[in-house]
Design a protein around this motif. Structure first.
Motif, PDB file in Angstrom:
ATOM      1  N   VAL A 382       0.647  -1.474   0.321  1.00  0.00           N
ATOM      2  CA  VAL A 382      -0.165  -0.214  -0.176  1.00  0.00           C
ATOM      3  C   VAL A 382       0.456   0.857  -0.043  1.00  0.00           C
ATOM      4  CG1 VAL A 382      -2.275   1.328   1.212  1.00  0.00           C
ATOM      5  CG2 VAL A 382      -1.508  -0.939   1.015  1.00  0.00           C
ATOM      6  N   ARG A 383       0.763   2.006  -0.705  1.00  0.00           N
ATOM      7  CA  ARG A 383       0.970   3.407  -0.540  1.00  0.00           C
ATOM      8  C   ARG A 383       0.709   4.469  -0.186  1.00  0.00           C
ATOM      9  NH1 ARG A 383       4.788   6.286  -4.597  1.00  0.00           N
ATOM     10  NH2 ARG A 383       5.103   3.895  -5.841  1.00  0.00           N
ATOM     11  N   VAL A 384       1.100   5.710   0.859  1.00  0.00           N
ATOM     12  CA  VAL A 384       0.392   6.267   1.513  1.00  0.00           C
ATOM     13  C   VAL A 384       1.167   7.435   0.958  1.00  0.00           C
ATOM     14  CG1 VAL A 384      -0.342   7.359   3.410  1.00  0.00           C
ATOM     15  CG2 VAL A 384      -0.040   4.860   3.508  1.00  0.00           C
ATOM     16  N   GLU A 385       0.642   8.746   0.698  1.00  0.00           N
ATOM     17  CA  GLU A 385       1.068   9.922  -0.006  1.00  0.00           C
ATOM     18  C   GLU A 385       0.840  11.325   0.810  1.00  0.00           C
ATOM     19  OE1 GLU A 385       2.453   9.259  -4.922  1.00  0.00           O
ATOM     20  OE2 GLU A 385       0.647  10.232  -3.911  1.00  0.00           O
ATOM     21  N   ILE A 386       1.519  11.710   1.733  1.00  0.00           N
ATOM     22  CA  ILE A 386       1.165  12.958   2.296  1.00  0.00           C
ATOM     23  C   ILE A 386       2.280  13.719   1.981  1.00  0.00           C
ATOM     24  CG2 ILE A 386       1.415  14.170   4.537  1.00  0.00           C
ATOM     25  CD1 ILE A 386       1.572  10.713   6.129  1.00  0.00           C
ATOM     26  N   THR A 387       1.571  15.482   1.090  1.00  0.00           N
ATOM     27  CA  THR A 387       1.227  16.318   0.264  1.00  0.00           C
ATOM     28  C   THR A 387       1.008  16.676   1.225  1.00  0.00           C
ATOM     29  OG1 THR A 387       0.947  14.642  -1.189  1.00  0.00           O
ATOM     30  CG2 THR A 387       1.703  16.865  -1.749  1.00  0.00           C
ATOM     31  N   ASP A 388       2.224  18.814   1.125  1.00  0.00           N
ATOM     32  CA  ASP A 388       1.499  19.405   1.586  1.00  0.00           C
ATOM     33  C   ASP A 388       1.446  20.722   0.160  1.00  0.00           C
ATOM     34  OD1 ASP A 388       4.097  20.666   1.929  1.00  0.00           O
ATOM     35  OD2 ASP A 388       3.847  19.390   3.166  1.00  0.00           O
ATOM     36  N   THR A 389       1.532  22.177   0.383  1.00  0.00           N
ATOM     37  CA  THR A 389       1.536  22.538  -0.304  1.00  0.00           C
ATOM     38  C   THR A 389       2.511  24.167   0.356  1.00  0.00           C
ATOM     39  OG1 THR A 389      -0.442  24.367   0.403  1.00  0.00           O
ATOM     40  CG2 THR A 389      -0.169  22.942  -1.747  1.00  0.00           C
ATOM     41  N   GLY A 390       3.414  23.365   1.330  1.00  0.00           N
ATOM     42  CA  GLY A 390       4.325  24.419   2.202  1.00  0.00           C
ATOM     43  C   GLY A 390       6.065  25.091   1.490  1.00  0.00           C
ATOM     44  N   LYS A 391       6.788  25.324   1.733  1.00  0.00           N
ATOM     45  CA  LYS A 391       7.725  26.151   1.577  1.00  0.00           C
ATOM     46  C   LYS A 391       8.954  25.062   0.796  1.00  0.00           C
ATOM     47  CE  LYS A 391       9.769  26.192   6.055  1.00  0.00           C
ATOM     48  NZ  LYS A 391      10.145  27.106   7.105  1.00  0.00           N
ATOM     49  N   GLY A 392       8.788  23.780   1.090  1.00  0.00           N
ATOM     50  CA  GLY A 392       9.980  22.747   0.562  1.00  0.00           C
ATOM     51  C   GLY A 392      10.831  22.127   1.489  1.00  0.00           C
ATOM     52  N   ILE A 393      11.536  21.631   0.462  1.00  0.00           N
ATOM     53  CA  ILE A 393      12.785  21.386   1.557  1.00  0.00           C
ATOM     54  C   ILE A 393      13.610  21.886   0.233  1.00  0.00           C
ATOM     55  CG2 ILE A 393      14.358  19.442   3.013  1.00  0.00           C
ATOM     56  CD1 ILE A 393      11.936  17.435   3.339  1.00  0.00           C
ATOM     57  N   ALA A 394      14.988  22.460   0.942  1.00  0.00           N
ATOM     58  CA  ALA A 394      16.329  22.424   0.139  1.00  0.00           C
ATOM     59  C   ALA A 394      16.721  21.008  -0.063  1.00  0.00           C
ATOM     60  CB  ALA A 394      17.431  23.169   0.655  1.00  0.00           C
ATOM     61  N   ALA A 395      17.241  21.238  -1.613  1.00  0.00           N
ATOM     62  CA  ALA A 395      17.883  20.329  -2.136  1.00  0.00           C
ATOM     63  C   ALA A 395      19.039  19.778  -1.586  1.00  0.00           C
ATOM     64  CB  ALA A 395      18.837  20.131  -3.143  1.00  0.00           C
ATOM     65  N   GLU A 396      19.429  20.345  -0.550  1.00  0.00           N
ATOM     66  CA  GLU A 396      21.005  19.741  -0.316  1.00  0.00           C
ATOM     67  C   GLU A 396      20.571  19.453   1.284  1.00  0.00           C
ATOM     68  OE1 GLU A 396      20.884  24.914   0.848  1.00  0.00           O
ATOM     69  OE2 GLU A 396      20.463  23.050  -0.677  1.00  0.00           O
ATOM     70  N   ASP A 397      19.657  19.852   2.164  1.00  0.00           N
ATOM     71  CA  ASP A 397      18.741  19.345   3.065  1.00  0.00           C
ATOM     72  C   ASP A 397      18.057  17.818   3.089  1.00  0.00           C
ATOM     73  OD1 ASP A 397      19.903  21.137   4.633  1.00  0.00           O
ATOM     74  OD2 ASP A 397      18.380  22.357   3.903  1.00  0.00           O
ATOM     75  N   ILE A 398      16.897  17.109   1.773  1.00  0.00           N
ATOM     76  CA  ILE A 398      16.795  16.277   1.368  1.00  0.00           C
ATOM     77  C   ILE A 398      17.220  14.818   1.938  1.00  0.00           C
ATOM     78  CG2 ILE A 398      15.836  15.014  -0.876  1.00  0.00           C
ATOM     79  CD1 ILE A 398      14.948  16.860  -1.684  1.00  0.00           C
ATOM     80  N   ALA A 399      18.852  14.769   1.720  1.00  0.00           N
ATOM     81  CA  ALA A 399      19.259  14.175   1.989  1.00  0.00           C
ATOM     82  C   ALA A 399      19.174  13.344   3.617  1.00  0.00           C
ATOM     83  CB  ALA A 399      20.819  13.842   0.380  1.00  0.00           C
ATOM     84  N   LYS A 400      19.129  14.687   4.033  1.00  0.00           N
ATOM     85  CA  LYS A 400      19.570  14.488   5.617  1.00  0.00           C
ATOM     86  C   LYS A 400      18.849  14.465   6.886  1.00  0.00           C
ATOM     87  CE  LYS A 400      24.057  17.190   4.585  1.00  0.00           C
ATOM     88  NZ  LYS A 400      24.601  18.758   4.903  1.00  0.00           N
ATOM     89  N   ILE A 401      17.820  14.945   5.894  1.00  0.00           N
ATOM     90  CA  ILE A 401      16.855  15.232   7.000  1.00  0.00           C
ATOM     91  C   ILE A 401      15.783  13.524   7.345  1.00  0.00           C
ATOM     92  CG2 ILE A 401      15.194  16.820   5.035  1.00  0.00           C
ATOM     93  CD1 ILE A 401      13.436  14.671   4.358  1.00  0.00           C
ATOM     94  N   PHE A 402      15.922  12.316   7.358  1.00  0.00           N
ATOM     95  CA  PHE A 402      15.463  10.993   8.155  1.00  0.00           C
ATOM     96  C   PHE A 402      17.107  10.976   9.340  1.00  0.00           C
ATOM     97  CE2 PHE A 402      13.641  10.652   4.627  1.00  0.00           C
ATOM     98  CZ  PHE A 402      12.065  10.836   5.332  1.00  0.00           C
ATOM     99  N   GLU A 403      18.095  11.392   8.944  1.00  0.00           N
ATOM    100  CA  GLU A 403      19.405  11.615   9.780  1.00  0.00           C
ATOM    101  C   GLU A 403      18.809  11.594  11.201  1.00  0.00           C
ATOM    102  OE1 GLU A 403      22.985  12.857   8.630  1.00  0.00           O
ATOM    103  OE2 GLU A 403      22.913  11.994   6.358  1.00  0.00           O
ATOM    104  N   PRO A 404      19.277  11.354  12.781  1.00  0.00           N
ATOM    105  CA  PRO A 404      19.157  11.939  13.672  1.00  0.00           C
ATOM    106  C   PRO A 404      19.806  13.257  13.875  1.00  0.00           C
ATOM    107  CG  PRO A 404      20.856  10.113  14.034  1.00  0.00           C
ATOM    108  CD  PRO A 404      19.880   9.692  12.467  1.00  0.00           C
TER     109      PRO A 404
END
Length: 460
Positions: A382-404
């Motif tokens: 099952v695929r669950v997609e949670i979407t918002d129309t917010g300010k977004g995430i910078a490209a350099e931060d995407i690879a790190k957002i799941f890091e503690p």
């Protein structure tokens, strides 16, 4: 043949024969040699277009265009014959070209037909006698030098081929080794050869695959060690801080109920400060809870769940705040979605955490949308997609957002999304994110369905 080559060069060039001869530096064509008497270029009408002898060169006008031509019939020639063995062309030869036989080694003239866009031209080479021993020895020496040159050229080509065949895989190995040194363990070299180089390439690929797996194990070990450190830290924080926090919280409640001022204005200030203190206590307590959730092994009570029901419960948590901010919440389901195997509390916490992040990503007061989309995924997922129309995430931060401990918020601990990913991994699912600054963010969660369930409880 050197004279024929000289004449052909004259046809394809805008230079005359004497100019070309002085530039090619060919010993056989030099005047002291004495063998080459003349070279003429003649058209089908017998006009001499060019000659080594200036007596037969066409006269020119003031603009350098030819004014008149000498006729080949006016040129004294020894016996004339073809320069190469050709089929009988007696029916195609012009009238002025009457071939005759000459004795070997005697003076002679040789013609060579050349086809051009202006019609057929003829290169006529006039040679002197070749009976002297010196001329014979020179010809033999030239022939031997030519054979030697051809043999040397063939040897060079073969050697170059073998060198290229053996150096190419060495170069591939060198390039691959440099890429591995930079941390790229996905590089592989071709192994299509069946010799020692092929065996070396296969061994290199196997070694890199093993090194890559070792690096992955090292990364996992590092994460385990980090989690262990966090666990010890969380336990210490929980022991040393939570008891005083509980005492502070109870004391604030007692102060509010027993020592509130009678004056309304002072009472309002007293209540406001007490609320702020209790809010800060709750925030510290929440951070401690985040530490504990991330560091402790999770115990999941797995059961078949309707993912739509869990999504609706999570949306209800943020509905009030969303309405105050003018943000629309939506829930969409594509087709029939199967039950998932998950822990109810953990799944609801994941949805709630991501939805709260989505609300915080939208600037307050300008409106926007936060939505959940459910759909069936291939291979019983099952695929669950949670979407918002917010300010977004910078490209350099995407690879790190799941890091503690990585957070772009000023007051964040950096554990929220790390806890979400850990919970999804414990369920045997996956989570990914796509975002563009100014256009919003989408978190995509893939969860196993009831058909993939393997038990009621799981410990991670």
């Amino acid at each position: 043949m050197a004279g024929v080559a000289l004449g052909v060069n004259s046809i394809s060039s805008n230079k005359y024969l004497d100019e070309i001869r002085s530039s090619v530096h060919e010993p056989l064509l030099e005047e002291p040699n004495g063998r080459l008497r003349n070279v003429l270029v003649v058209d089908s009408n017998g006009n001499v277009l060019d000659s080594l002898s200036k007596d037969y060169v066409p006269k020119k006008n003031a603009d350098q265009s030819p004014s008149s031509y000498k006729k080949i019939s006016d040129v004294p020639l020894p016996p004339l014959r073809s320069a190469v063995e050709l089929p009988d062309e007696s029916q195609q030869l012009p009238a002025w070209l009457a071939a005759s036989r000459a004795q070997s080694g005697e003076p002679g003239a040789f013609y060579f037909p050349v086809g051009t866009q202006q019609g057929r031209l003829y290169v006529v080479v006039v040679l002197g006698s070749a009976k002297t021993m010196n001329d014979i020895l020179e010809r033999q020496a030239s022939r031997s030098a030519l054979y030697t040159l051809l043999l040397l050229l063939a040897t060079t080509l073969v050697t170059g081929l073998f060198v290229w065949r053996f150096t190419r895989p060495i170069k591939d190995l060198s390039v691959a080794a440099r890429r591995v040194a930079t941390g790229d363990f996905d590089v592989r070299v071709p192994t299509d050869r069946r010799d020692e180089m092929g065996a070396l390439s296969a061994a290199f690929n196997d070694m890199i695959a093993r090194v890559g797996r070792l690096r992955e194990l090292e990364a996992q070990l590092y994460q385990v060690e980090k989690a262990a450190v966090v666990g010890r830290l969380a336990a210490a924080i929980a022991h040393e801080i939570r008891n005083p926090l509980n005492y502070i919280n109870l004391t604030l409640d007692h102060l509010r109920s027993s020592f509130a001022p009678e004056d309304p204005r002072k009472r309002e200030t007293f209540e406001r400060l007490a609320d702020q203190l209790k809010s800060e206590v709750q925030r510290i307590n929440r951070h401690i809870t985040d530490f504990l959730k991330y560091s402790r092994p999770s115990t999941l009570d797995l059961e078949p769940l309707d993912v739509r029901v869990q999504a609706e419960d999570a949306l209800r948590v943020i509905t009030g705040q969303a309405m105050e901010s003018g943000i629309e919440t939506t829930l969409e389901e594509e087709g029939k979605v199967a039950l998932v195997i998950a822990d109810k509390d953990a799944l609801r916490s994941v949805f709630t955490n991501l939805l709260i992040n989505s609300l915080e990503a939208i600037d307050g007061g300008r409106g926007g949308t936060v939505g959940i989309k459910l759909s069936a995924e291939a291979t019983n997922r099952v695929r669950v997609e949670i979407t918002d129309t917010g300010k977004g995430i910078a490209a350099e931060d995407i690879a790190k957002i799941f890091e503690p401990y990585y957070s772009t918020k000023e007051t964040g601990t950096g554990l929220g999304l790390a806890i979400v990913k850990k919970a999804i991994d414990d369920h045997g699912g996956s989570i990914s994110v796509s975002s563009k600054q100014g256009s919003g963010t989408t978190f995509t969660i893939i969860l196993p369905t009831e058909q993939e369930g393997g038990g009621e409880k799981a410990e991670g």
